[in-house]
Structures are given as structure tokens and as C-alpha cells.
Design an enzyme around this catalytic site. Structure first.
Site, PDB file in Angstrom:
ATOM      1  CG  HIS A 169      -0.297   0.296   2.651  1.00  0.00           C
ATOM      2  ND1 HIS A 169       0.681  -0.682   3.050  1.00  0.00           N
ATOM      3  CD2 HIS A 169       0.114   1.335   3.356  1.00  0.00           C
ATOM      4  CE1 HIS A 169       1.149  -0.167   4.075  1.00  0.00           C
ATOM      5  NE2 HIS A 169       0.735   1.254   3.781  1.00  0.00           N
ATOM      6  CE  LYS A 323      24.209   7.554   5.979  1.00  0.00           C
ATOM      7  NZ  LYS A 323      25.551   7.988   6.309  1.00  0.00           N
TER       8      LYS A 323
HETATM    9  P1  H2U Z   1       2.484   2.778   7.202  1.00  0.00           P
HETATM   10  O1  H2U Z   1       1.723   0.989   6.883  1.00  0.00           O
HETATM   11  O2  H2U Z   1       2.536   3.076   6.071  1.00  0.00           O
HETATM   12  O3  H2U Z   1       2.435   2.946   8.053  1.00  0.00           O
HETATM   13  O4  H2U Z   1       0.157   3.315   6.899  1.00  0.00           O
HETATM   14  C1  H2U Z   1      -0.249   2.374   7.084  1.00  0.00           C
HETATM   15  C2  H2U Z   1      -1.554   3.865   7.111  1.00  0.00           C
HETATM   16  O5  H2U Z   1      -2.841   2.421   7.565  1.00  0.00           O
HETATM   17  C3  H2U Z   1      -1.960   4.412   8.448  1.00  0.00           C
HETATM   18  O6  H2U Z   1      -1.279   5.832   7.524  1.00  0.00           O
HETATM   19  C4  H2U Z   1      -3.846   3.037   8.245  1.00  0.00           C
HETATM   20  C5  H2U Z   1      -2.881   3.920   9.274  1.00  0.00           C
HETATM   21  O7  H2U Z   1      -3.284   4.911  10.225  1.00  0.00           O
HETATM   22  N1  H2U Z   1      -4.874   2.135   8.735  1.00  0.00           N
HETATM   23  C6  H2U Z   1      -5.817   2.577   8.403  1.00  0.00           C
HETATM   24  O8  H2U Z   1      -6.926   3.901   8.301  1.00  0.00           O
HETATM   25  N2  H2U Z   1      -7.356   1.657   8.893  1.00  0.00           N
HETATM   26  C7  H2U Z   1      -6.557   0.461   9.088  1.00  0.00           C
HETATM   27  O9  H2U Z   1      -7.828   0.265   9.312  1.00  0.00           O
HETATM   28  C8  H2U Z   1      -5.266   0.136   9.316  1.00  0.00           C
HETATM   29  C9  H2U Z   1      -4.494   1.577   9.132  1.00  0.00           C
END
Ligand code: H2U
Length: 357
Positions: A169, A323
Site C-alpha cells: 500500500h 545507513k
Molecule cells: P503505514 O504502513 O505506512 O504506516 O500506513 C498504513 C496506514 O494505514 C496508516 O497511516 C492506516 C494507518 O493509519 N490504517 C487505517 O487507516 N485503517 C486501519 O484499519 C489500519 C491502518
């Protein structure tokens, strides 16, 4: 003794950021007794994971249920860093204080799942699947860009980069202000254009294409290169290739033609495949796209801008040695070990076919 850039330390200038980087290639010889990372968990992803809130049909943190999506799927982040509706901060005594400046920050955050399967990262997707991802990046950039000054599409890949969820994602944060990176790049490119009458990155990519030493991959429309001023060991930039003098380069992702989307999908697949092949691991990075500001800036002349992508991968010597951007980097200036040319050669020599396929 004459100067040899692969042996002797020197400083290089990044004209896009107005910053210098210290290059110390002799440091690659030093033994490493510091922190060793775990091999990426992304390697062990199962095909589907119904418990993952980003999977098709899964329940998210806010109890909403994802549709059974079959391609890419975008939703508003349930835990956004930017909200649309917030009150204006109060200015003390109705006056601006130069030392305590504050402004309202409004925006919205989205999450885009690339693929229904949890074990398929970008390099393992087909070019046509990556085309869908780019088309959705474009659609979001267009829609959010009508209202917001900056739409930042970015992917954090791997736990080492703070990615909280292994399902493939990216995120999209749109803001009514120009974040620092966009603001500085807007100023440096504008100044260059005023001085030379041509975009900085058009001149830069033309010269890189004739020098060739930092090129990792190129196709009919795009070149992937390790920039002369790279900070991260295997940092790359994705840039459009200037063709006919009178045909302008894309300023924003929304300017891309169907052919440019397809060739960009190929370039993205090749660079991420080479990354994975470098240390035979699911290669972590933060990546994203930069183009001319949007929203209220859509009415302004942005001829100084060239749309481009940036990959910042943290790994240095192996899948487990990264790094660190710490002491000197935080307190003085960024330092790198291997030269941009050495990094480009290593990546160029990595196969274009993924080690898992
Ligand atoms: P990262 O893995 O880059 O942290 O991104 C995952 C994003 O998905 C994170 O910003 C969102 C988190 O807030 N998320 C949702 O909006 N709903 C969920 O149920 C799980 C994760």
C-alpha cells in the site's frame, strides 16, 4: 597524488535542495560491529491475510469493512495526520510574532492498497497492474489537487522504514500548505529557470543522459538514475527524458499520457526489481512523487517544474545493515560512503528479472 572521487572524500551540491553532501568512499572499508537488522518480515507474507485491515473484505480500525476489491483500493485514512475542518489558531494580541509563527494546517490523508494479495509487492506486480496504480495516483492527485496546494503520494516499504502494515500500500497526504520539500524545490527550480530560461531538471537529466555513469535504467520516456548528490546509499530518481525541444516535460503526474504511464510502470517495476535483487530481499524504502504545486497554484506559471520520483532506501551493505542518518548528519551535514557512480553501477548490474520469479 591526484584526486580520485572513488577514494578521496569531497562534498557535492544538491541544487534542488540547496544542500551539500559529504562523500567519504574510503569509509566502505571500515568493519561493522553496530546494529544488525532483522531480515524483512515482508518475505514471509501469506497470499491472503483476512485479519489484515488493508485486505479485501477485512474490518478496519474504525469498524468499516473493505469491499472485496480486485485491483487497487483507496480509502480515507482512519487515523489521519491532517483533517479538513479545524479552528484557526489564535494569534496573540492579534499580532504575528516572528519567533513564534503558527498557521492553520488543513488537509486529508488517504491509504491506497496496491493489490488484493498481501504477498505481492510492486516489483512482483505485472506492468498492467502497476499501470492501474499509477492511474489511481493520477486520479487522486487530480481530485485532491483541485482543492489542496500539495498532494504527496508516498510509499513506506518495510518495517525498517516504519511501515506499520505489510500489505502492499501507499499513502496520500494532501495539504493546504506547501510542505518543506515542495516549498524548497519550488524556489530552487524557479530561481534556476529565471537565470537560464530552462527547467533545472531538464538540463540535469540531459547532462546525465550524455554522461551515462549514474544511469541505472532507461526506456523510451524515463530514466532512473542515482543523483550526483544522492544522500542515501542506493537513492534513485525517476525523471522524464527530454525529447523534442518544443515538447514540454510533464510538470505534474496528471500531465502523463497513456504511453508515459505504461513506460513509467515499466521503469517502476525494473527499479524495484533491481532493488530486491541487490541483497535478495524485499528491499525497504520510502518513495514518492514530486510535481508542481496544485490548488491555488494551478493558476500560476509552473514552467520551472519537472515531475519526478524519488526512492530513499536505507540499506547500505546487506539486507541487514542499514545507513544511519544520525550524529554528523543531524548536527552538521549528510555523509555517504559509496559514491553515486558506484551505487549506480551496482544497481545497473542487478538483473531486471526478480529473484523470486
Ligand atoms: P503505514 O504502513 O505506512 O504506516 O500506513 C498504513 C496506514 O494505514 C496508516 O497511516 C492506516 C494507518 O493509519 N490504517 C487505517 O487507516 N485503517 C486501519 O484499519 C489500519 C491502518
Amino acid at each position: 597524488m591526484s584526486f580520485n572521487p572513488t577514494e578521496h572524500q569531497h562534498i557535492r551540491f544538491n541544487p534542488l535542495k540547496g544542500e551539500w553532501v559529504l562523500v567519504s568512499p574510503h569509509r566502505m572499508m571500515r568493519p561493522w560491529t553496530g546494529q544488525v537488522e532483522k531480515v524483512s518480515d515482508d518475505e514471509n507474507q501469506t497470499k491472503t491475510d483476512a485479519t489484515n485491515p488493508l485486505s479485501p473484505g477485512a474490518k478496519r480500525g474504525n469498524s468499516q469493512v473493505n469491499p472485496n476489491y480486485e485491483s487497487t483500493y483507496t480509502f480515507t485514512n482512519d487515523f489521519p495526520a491532517l483533517l479538513e475542518d479545524i479552528p484557526e489558531p489564535e494569534v496573540q494580541n492579534g499580532e504575528e510574532n516572528e519567533l513564534f509563527q503558527v498557521k492553520a494546517a488543513r488537509g486529508t490523508c488517504k491509504v491506497m492498497c496496491f493489490h488484493p494479495r498481501s504477498d505481492i509487492s510492486i516489483p512482483l506486480m505485472s506492468v498492467s497492474e502497476i499501470v492501474k496504480v499509477i492511474e489511481n495516483w493520477m486520479r487522486e492527485t487530480k481530485e485532491l489537487g483541485e482543492k489542496y496546494s500539495w498532494v504527496q503520494v508516498f510509499e513506506n516499504k518495510g518495517t525498517i522504514m516504519g511501515c506499520s502494515n505489510p500489505h502492499p500500500h501507499c499513502q496520500i497526504w494532501a495539504s493546504d500548505f506547501l510542505p518543506n520539500e515542495g516549498r524548497v524545490k519550488n524556489e530552487t527550480q524557479r530561481k534556476y529557470f529565471e537565470k537560464h530560461g530552462k527547467p533545472l531538471l531538464k538540463d540535469y537529466v540531459s547532462q546525465e543522459c550524455s554522461k551515462k555513469e549514474r544511469i541505472v535504467f532507461s526506456n523510451s520516456d524515463w530514466v532512473v538514475l542515482v543523483p550526483y548528490w544522492a544522500l542515501w546509499p542506493f537513492e534513485t530518481m525517476v525523471l522524464p527524458i527530454p525529447k523534442e525541444e518544443l515538447v514540454p516535460l510533464p510538470k505534474r503526474m496528471t500531465d502523463l499520457s497513456a504511453d508515459q504511464i505504461k513506460s513509467l510502470a515499466e521503469a517502476v517495476k525494473v527499479i524495484t526489481t533491481k532493488y530486491d535483487n541487490l541483497f535478495n530481499t524485499s528491499f525497504p524504502y520510502s518513495m514518492g512523487w514530486h510535481g508542481a504545486p496544485t490548488g491555488k497554484y494551478l493558476a500560476e506559471n509552473m514552467d520551472h517544474w519537472v515531475f519526478h520520483g524519488i526512492y530513499y532506501p536505507p540499506l547500505l551493505r546487506s539486507a541487514t545493515i542499514k545507513k544511519f542518518m544520525v550524529g554528523y548528519e543531524l548536527l552538521a551535514q549528510v555523509q555517504r560512503d559509496l559514491t553515486a557512480e558506484q551505487a549506480a553501477e551496482r544497481l545497473r548490474n542487478c538483473p531486471d528479472r526478480h529473484y523470486k520469479l
